[in-house]
Motif scaffolding. Structure first.
Motif, PDB file in Angstrom:
ATOM      1  N   PHE A  98       0.995  -1.305  -0.064  1.00 21.10           N
ATOM      2  CA  PHE A  98       0.110  -0.219  -0.064  1.00 21.10           C
ATOM      3  C   PHE A  98       0.788   1.321  -0.146  1.00 21.10           C
ATOM      4  O   PHE A  98       0.619   2.112  -0.804  1.00 21.10           O
ATOM      5  CB  PHE A  98      -0.950   0.059   1.323  1.00 21.10           C
ATOM      6  CG  PHE A  98      -1.934   1.029   1.138  1.00 21.10           C
ATOM      7  CD1 PHE A  98      -3.065   1.117   0.296  1.00 21.10           C
ATOM      8  CD2 PHE A  98      -1.961   1.904   2.293  1.00 21.10           C
ATOM      9  CE1 PHE A  98      -3.669   2.115   0.303  1.00 21.10           C
ATOM     10  CE2 PHE A  98      -3.002   2.966   2.369  1.00 21.10           C
ATOM     11  CZ  PHE A  98      -3.987   2.983   1.444  1.00 21.10           C
ATOM     12  N   ALA A  99       1.926   1.438   0.832  1.00 19.70           N
ATOM     13  CA  ALA A  99       2.752   2.283   0.699  1.00 19.70           C
ATOM     14  C   ALA A  99       3.602   2.479  -0.369  1.00 19.70           C
ATOM     15  O   ALA A  99       3.892   3.637  -1.110  1.00 19.70           O
ATOM     16  CB  ALA A  99       3.695   2.159   1.941  1.00 19.70           C
ATOM     17  N   ALA A 100       3.961   1.485  -1.155  1.00 16.86           N
ATOM     18  CA  ALA A 100       4.660   1.568  -2.504  1.00 16.86           C
ATOM     19  C   ALA A 100       3.589   2.244  -3.421  1.00 16.86           C
ATOM     20  O   ALA A 100       4.108   2.838  -4.464  1.00 16.86           O
ATOM     21  CB  ALA A 100       5.020   0.029  -2.980  1.00 16.86           C
ATOM     22  N   LEU A 101       2.475   1.521  -3.446  1.00 15.56           N
ATOM     23  CA  LEU A 101       1.513   2.328  -4.357  1.00 15.56           C
ATOM     24  C   LEU A 101       1.256   3.575  -4.012  1.00 15.56           C
ATOM     25  O   LEU A 101       1.019   4.612  -5.104  1.00 15.56           O
ATOM     26  CB  LEU A 101       0.089   1.635  -4.049  1.00 15.56           C
ATOM     27  CG  LEU A 101      -0.100   0.173  -4.809  1.00 15.56           C
ATOM     28  CD1 LEU A 101      -1.334  -0.506  -4.171  1.00 15.56           C
ATOM     29  CD2 LEU A 101       0.007   0.082  -6.235  1.00 15.56           C
ATOM     30  N   LYS A 102       1.295   4.214  -3.092  1.00 11.91           N
ATOM     31  CA  LYS A 102       1.205   5.609  -2.664  1.00 11.91           C
ATOM     32  C   LYS A 102       2.458   6.311  -3.035  1.00 11.91           C
ATOM     33  O   LYS A 102       2.282   7.655  -3.609  1.00 11.91           O
ATOM     34  CB  LYS A 102       1.034   5.772  -0.995  1.00 11.91           C
ATOM     35  CG  LYS A 102       0.734   7.404  -0.594  1.00 11.91           C
ATOM     36  CD  LYS A 102      -0.506   7.983  -1.270  1.00 11.91           C
ATOM     37  CE  LYS A 102      -0.590   9.356  -1.116  1.00 11.91           C
ATOM     38  NZ  LYS A 102      -1.811   9.907  -1.880  1.00 11.91           N
ATOM     39  N   GLU A 103       3.501   5.692  -2.841  1.00 12.94           N
ATOM     40  CA  GLU A 103       4.872   6.241  -3.441  1.00 12.94           C
ATOM     41  C   GLU A 103       4.858   6.487  -4.934  1.00 12.94           C
ATOM     42  O   GLU A 103       5.131   7.526  -5.655  1.00 12.94           O
ATOM     43  CB  GLU A 103       6.084   5.455  -2.995  1.00 12.94           C
ATOM     44  CG  GLU A 103       6.236   5.572  -1.643  1.00 12.94           C
ATOM     45  CD  GLU A 103       7.352   4.659  -0.980  1.00 12.94           C
ATOM     46  OE1 GLU A 103       7.900   3.709  -1.939  1.00 12.94           O
ATOM     47  OE2 GLU A 103       7.854   4.645   0.011  1.00 12.94           O
ATOM     48  N   TYR A 104       4.255   5.557  -5.761  1.00  9.16           N
ATOM     49  CA  TYR A 104       4.293   5.584  -7.229  1.00  9.16           C
ATOM     50  C   TYR A 104       3.249   6.926  -7.414  1.00  9.16           C
ATOM     51  O   TYR A 104       3.495   7.902  -8.300  1.00  9.16           O
ATOM     52  CB  TYR A 104       3.575   4.347  -7.710  1.00  9.16           C
ATOM     53  CG  TYR A 104       4.592   3.608  -8.208  1.00  9.16           C
ATOM     54  CD1 TYR A 104       5.627   3.640  -9.213  1.00  9.16           C
ATOM     55  CD2 TYR A 104       4.738   2.318  -7.357  1.00  9.16           C
ATOM     56  CE1 TYR A 104       6.438   2.751  -9.443  1.00  9.16           C
ATOM     57  CE2 TYR A 104       5.928   1.372  -7.695  1.00  9.16           C
ATOM     58  CZ  TYR A 104       6.447   1.603  -8.837  1.00  9.16           C
ATOM     59  OH  TYR A 104       7.457   0.536  -9.248  1.00  9.16           O
ATOM     60  N   GLU A 105       2.179   7.135  -6.606  1.00 11.70           N
ATOM     61  CA  GLU A 105       1.186   8.288  -6.988  1.00 11.70           C
ATOM     62  C   GLU A 105       1.851   9.379  -6.759  1.00 11.70           C
ATOM     63  O   GLU A 105       1.588  10.361  -7.420  1.00 11.70           O
ATOM     64  CB  GLU A 105      -0.145   7.892  -5.945  1.00 11.70           C
ATOM     65  CG  GLU A 105      -1.245   9.088  -6.215  1.00 11.70           C
ATOM     66  CD  GLU A 105      -2.123   8.901  -5.287  1.00 11.70           C
ATOM     67  OE1 GLU A 105      -3.518   8.761  -5.559  1.00 11.70           O
ATOM     68  OE2 GLU A 105      -2.056   9.303  -3.931  1.00 11.70           O
ATOM     69  N   VAL A 106       2.475   9.623  -5.605  1.00 14.84           N
ATOM     70  CA  VAL A 106       3.150  10.976  -4.951  1.00 14.84           C
ATOM     71  C   VAL A 106       4.238  11.557  -6.310  1.00 14.84           C
ATOM     72  O   VAL A 106       4.425  12.459  -6.676  1.00 14.84           O
ATOM     73  CB  VAL A 106       3.655  10.673  -3.752  1.00 14.84           C
ATOM     74  CG1 VAL A 106       4.602  12.103  -3.648  1.00 14.84           C
ATOM     75  CG2 VAL A 106       2.716  10.720  -2.676  1.00 14.84           C
ATOM     76  N   SER A 107       4.935  10.154  -6.608  1.00 13.64           N
ATOM     77  CA  SER A 107       5.843  10.433  -7.866  1.00 13.64           C
ATOM     78  C   SER A 107       5.374  11.036  -9.128  1.00 13.64           C
ATOM     79  O   SER A 107       6.043  11.464 -10.020  1.00 13.64           O
ATOM     80  CB  SER A 107       6.769   9.224  -7.890  1.00 13.64           C
ATOM     81  OG  SER A 107       6.328   8.458  -8.513  1.00 13.64           O
ATOM     82  N   GLY A 108       3.867  10.827  -9.404  1.00 13.87           N
ATOM     83  CA  GLY A 108       3.341  11.163 -10.407  1.00 13.87           C
ATOM     84  C   GLY A 108       3.410   9.754 -11.444  1.00 13.87           C
ATOM     85  O   GLY A 108       3.080  10.198 -12.648  1.00 13.87           O
ATOM     86  N   LYS A 109       3.878   8.665 -10.956  1.00 17.03           N
ATOM     87  CA  LYS A 109       3.912   7.616 -12.055  1.00 17.03           C
ATOM     88  C   LYS A 109       2.834   6.788 -11.816  1.00 17.03           C
ATOM     89  O   LYS A 109       2.543   5.721 -12.493  1.00 17.03           O
ATOM     90  CB  LYS A 109       5.032   6.607 -11.602  1.00 17.03           C
ATOM     91  CG  LYS A 109       6.552   7.177 -11.780  1.00 17.03           C
ATOM     92  CD  LYS A 109       7.560   6.630 -11.305  1.00 17.03           C
ATOM     93  CE  LYS A 109       8.898   7.167 -11.592  1.00 17.03           C
ATOM     94  NZ  LYS A 109      10.271   6.212 -11.423  1.00 17.03           N
ATOM     95  N   ASP A 110       1.800   7.223 -11.053  1.00 18.29           N
ATOM     96  CA  ASP A 110       0.402   6.499 -10.931  1.00 18.29           C
ATOM     97  C   ASP A 110      -0.642   7.355 -10.458  1.00 18.29           C
ATOM     98  O   ASP A 110      -0.642   8.391  -9.465  1.00 18.29           O
ATOM     99  CB  ASP A 110       0.607   5.538  -9.992  1.00 18.29           C
ATOM    100  CG  ASP A 110      -0.940   4.522  -9.745  1.00 18.29           C
ATOM    101  OD1 ASP A 110      -1.628   4.341 -10.369  1.00 18.29           O
ATOM    102  OD2 ASP A 110      -1.109   4.555  -8.438  1.00 18.29           O
ATOM    103  N   ASN A 111      -1.840   7.421 -11.192  1.00 19.99           N
ATOM    104  CA  ASN A 111      -2.807   7.997 -10.795  1.00 19.99           C
ATOM    105  C   ASN A 111      -4.353   7.032 -10.541  1.00 19.99           C
ATOM    106  O   ASN A 111      -5.392   7.725 -10.616  1.00 19.99           O
ATOM    107  CB  ASN A 111      -3.197   9.503 -11.521  1.00 19.99           C
ATOM    108  CG  ASN A 111      -3.301   9.215 -12.968  1.00 19.99           C
ATOM    109  OD1 ASN A 111      -3.379   7.951 -13.364  1.00 19.99           O
ATOM    110  ND2 ASN A 111      -3.549  10.145 -13.811  1.00 19.99           N
ATOM    111  N   LEU A 112      -3.892   5.875 -10.726  1.00 23.22           N
ATOM    112  CA  LEU A 112      -5.313   5.034 -10.761  1.00 23.22           C
ATOM    113  C   LEU A 112      -5.100   3.897  -9.562  1.00 23.22           C
ATOM    114  O   LEU A 112      -6.100   3.771  -9.046  1.00 23.22           O
ATOM    115  CB  LEU A 112      -5.106   4.304 -12.028  1.00 23.22           C
ATOM    116  CG  LEU A 112      -6.060   3.141 -12.376  1.00 23.22           C
ATOM    117  CD1 LEU A 112      -7.326   4.016 -12.404  1.00 23.22           C
ATOM    118  CD2 LEU A 112      -5.591   2.673 -13.832  1.00 23.22           C
TER     119      LEU A 112
END
Length: 234
Positions: free
Chosen positions: A140-154
């Motif tokens: 879950f934390a890894a997914l949030k890190e991707y989102e924060v970095s702009g690599k995931d918005n989904l």
């Protein structure tokens, strides 16, 4: 006893929640510093502080009007993992001065995820997917890190909205990220080809022609593989 060894004893015995309770009592009631507590139990101040934060985070759940009745010491390892992840602490609005989370909306979402699979909870709190072990919390934390970095918005949102479990979401995100990375590399390669001065073509050697043939054959092979696994693209 070494400080690292002391921490491992608590973890191996599955009594980290008990250790955190002792630490909190010594710090809050007797005003003993984390460094002194660490010396007493063979733990580093960092581990002592993390146990204390996790204890306070779980205590906050216990005191929550809506979710307090469901708080359980067995969730301690989940809160400990949560506290380790800066990206989750920021998402939940962790305040070091009070040792509490301020973003109650997000906090209640993660409470529901933690309660996934628990019996005797109200129907509106039930989820198909959740966070039931430290590995789920890391995902879950890894997914949030991707989102924060702009690599995931989904995919982070899909987990929060109970559309995917954390493992599946992270797998899909990484797979799509690999495809995206390949597309970027391919575009860069094409741009490099387009930038070759036409005059330079007069100086190409046989070795370079053979390299071009090799690239063409590799691309044809890749296209055949793609069409084989995706017949609709044939």
């Amino acid at each position: 006893m070494s400080k690292i060894y002391g921490h491992k004893i608590w973890a191996k015995s599955g009594q980290t929640d008990r250790a955190a309770t002792v630490i909190a009592n010594l710090h809050d009631r007797k005003n003993i510093s984390f460094s002194i507590i660490g010396d007493k139990f063979g733990m580093t101040p960092i581990n002592v502080t993390r146990y204390y934060r996790a204890f306070k985070a779980l205590e906050q759940m216990k005191n929550d009007e809506e979710y307090g009745q469901y708080a359980n010491p067995k969730f301690f390892t989940l809160f400990e993992e949560m506290i380790k992840k800066t990206v989750l602490k920021e998402w939940l609005g962790w305040r070091e001065q009070t040792f509490k989370f301020d973003n109650i909306i997000n906090l209640h979402e993660i409470y529901k995820m933690i309660l996934c699979g628990e019996k005797n909870i109200e129907s509106e709190l039930r989820r198909k997917n959740g966070i039931t072990n430290p590995g789920d919390m890391r995902n879950f934390a890894a997914l949030k890190e991707y989102e924060v970095s702009g690599k995931d918005n989904l995919y982070f949102s899909k987990v929060v909205n109970d559309e995917l479990d954390t493992e599946t979401a992270l797998h899909l995100l990484k797979r799509n990220q690999d495809v995206s990375d390949w597309n970027n590399e391919a575009q860069n390669f094409l741009e490099t080809l387009n930038q070759i001065p036409r005059k330079k073509l007069l100086n190409f050697t046989l070795a370079e022609i053979q390299l071009i043939d090799k690239i063409i054959n590799e691309l044809k092979s890749l296209r055949d593989d793609v069409q084989r696994v995706n017949p609709d693209l044939a």
